[in-house]
Write a protein that holds these residues in place. Structure first.
Motif, PDB file in Angstrom:
ATOM      1  N   ASN A  57      41.036  40.908  88.372  1.00 32.07           N
ATOM      2  CA  ASN A  57      41.308  39.429  87.706  1.00 32.07           C
ATOM      3  C   ASN A  57      42.608  39.839  87.473  1.00 32.07           C
ATOM      4  O   ASN A  57      43.637  39.105  86.413  1.00 32.07           O
ATOM      5  N   TYR A  58      42.730  40.634  86.507  1.00 31.67           N
ATOM      6  CA  TYR A  58      43.705  41.568  85.677  1.00 31.67           C
ATOM      7  C   TYR A  58      45.017  41.627  86.575  1.00 31.67           C
ATOM      8  O   TYR A  58      46.010  42.266  85.901  1.00 31.67           O
TER       9      TYR A  58
ATOM     10  N   GLY B 263      40.078  30.956  77.377  1.00 31.44           N
ATOM     11  CA  GLY B 263      40.487  31.516  78.428  1.00 31.44           C
ATOM     12  C   GLY B 263      40.042  33.077  78.742  1.00 31.44           C
ATOM     13  O   GLY B 263      39.082  33.351  80.172  1.00 31.44           O
TER      14      GLY B 263
ATOM     15  N   GLN C 260      40.428  34.753  82.603  1.00 27.74           N
ATOM     16  CA  GLN C 260      42.260  34.089  83.392  1.00 27.74           C
ATOM     17  C   GLN C 260      42.297  35.034  82.622  1.00 27.74           C
ATOM     18  O   GLN C 260      42.688  35.419  81.625  1.00 27.74           O
TER      19      GLN C 260
ATOM     20  N   SER D 279      50.842  30.195  80.095  1.00 24.87           N
ATOM     21  CA  SER D 279      51.254  28.645  81.363  1.00 24.87           C
ATOM     22  C   SER D 279      50.173  27.560  80.861  1.00 24.87           C
ATOM     23  O   SER D 279      50.541  26.623  81.005  1.00 24.87           O
ATOM     24  N   ASP D 280      49.426  27.939  81.272  1.00 21.16           N
ATOM     25  CA  ASP D 280      48.387  26.366  81.694  1.00 21.16           C
ATOM     26  C   ASP D 280      48.339  26.340  79.946  1.00 21.16           C
ATOM     27  O   ASP D 280      48.307  24.921  79.372  1.00 21.16           O
TER      28      ASP D 280
ATOM     29  N   TYR E 101      52.932  33.916  75.886  1.00 24.81           N
ATOM     30  CA  TYR E 101      53.096  35.255  76.322  1.00 24.81           C
ATOM     31  C   TYR E 101      52.564  35.865  75.509  1.00 24.81           C
ATOM     32  O   TYR E 101      50.999  36.762  75.371  1.00 24.81           O
TER      33      TYR E 101
ATOM     34  N   TYR F 253      49.166  35.482  81.502  1.00 29.69           N
ATOM     35  CA  TYR F 253      49.717  34.736  81.563  1.00 29.69           C
ATOM     36  C   TYR F 253      50.055  34.286  82.305  1.00 29.69           C
ATOM     37  O   TYR F 253      49.926  32.423  81.893  1.00 29.69           O
ATOM     38  N   ARG F 254      48.712  33.635  82.641  1.00 29.89           N
ATOM     39  CA  ARG F 254      47.865  32.005  83.266  1.00 29.89           C
ATOM     40  C   ARG F 254      47.316  31.124  82.408  1.00 29.89           C
ATOM     41  O   ARG F 254      47.596  30.399  82.322  1.00 29.89           O
TER      42      ARG F 254
END
Length: 210
Positions: free
Chosen positions: A169-170, A10, A15, A22-23, A28, A18-19
């Motif tokens: 992205n962050y 990730g 990524q 979740s994935d 977290y 947090y994503r």
């Protein structure tokens, strides 16, 4: 280790933590712990890779973060000031600085470039003494002819865009952690022609377990 490899995947894919949490149905904090360890290791590796840039070098500063858009030296409240050196067809070096005085910027230039290089900057006064180190070309952004031939700083300006795209992205980085995020971007750029996933794996497991 399998879980950490999944988290590192990730990270490699840029990524947010947090994503990934979740994935992968992970806590977290577990993901952020791996991300932080890797960024700390990358920070040290990037500083150690060192060496002095040489040849044709582009120089510029940029402002990151904060809500106000400011011009150079003004409107920088809440922003992080980043100084950058880019060796054409080579590496980039970045540093978060407190101010853009001639003394501070020249100290970084002397420490990270070889004397006798060819320097390209804009007309900012802090670069006035660069001619003591090598050939100095200045470009005036207000004049169209400034970007003809080699007299440009397109490379470092392109790096700023690259860095801001990744950091976007962050979704917000604290000033405290920003230097580590910046070095991550620097490392990704300097190793852009290599297998970054393998590099991250080597750095992470090398630093954590050895």
């Amino acid at each position: 280790m399998r879980r950490e490899i999944a988290i590192l995947t990730g990270f490699y894919q840029q990524q947010p933590a947090y994503r990934v949490a979740s994935d992968l149905c992970l806590d977290y904090q577990s993901v952020t712990r791996v991300y932080q360890r890797l960024r700390e290791a990358i920070y040290h590796v990037t500083e150690l890779e060192g060496g002095k840039l040489k040849g044709e070098i582009e120089i510029d500063e940029a402002y990151f973060g904060g809500r106000r858009k400011g011009k150079r030296g003004r409107g920088a409240a809440g922003k992080s000031i980043v100084f950058g050196l880019l060796e054409r067809n080579g590496r980039v070096y970045t540093k978060v600085v407190e101010q853009v005085t001639a003394d501070e910027l020249m100290a970084h230039i002397k420490a990270h470039t070889r004397k006798g290089s060819v320097y390209y900057t804009d007309t900012f006064r802090s670069y006035n003494s660069l001619k003591r180190l090598g050939k100095h070309h200045r470009l005036n952004h207000s004049k169209a002819f400034a970007y003809k031939g080699k007299n440009h700083i397109n490379g470092i300006e392109g790096f700023w865009s690259y860095a801001k795209h990744i950091l976007y992205n962050y979704r917000g980085v604290s000033k405290y952690h920003f230097p580590m995020y910046l070095k991550e971007v620097e490392y990704r750029y300097n190793h852009r022609n290599e297998n970054l996933f393998k590099q991250f794996m080597s750095i992470y497991f090398g630093y954590v377990y050895h």
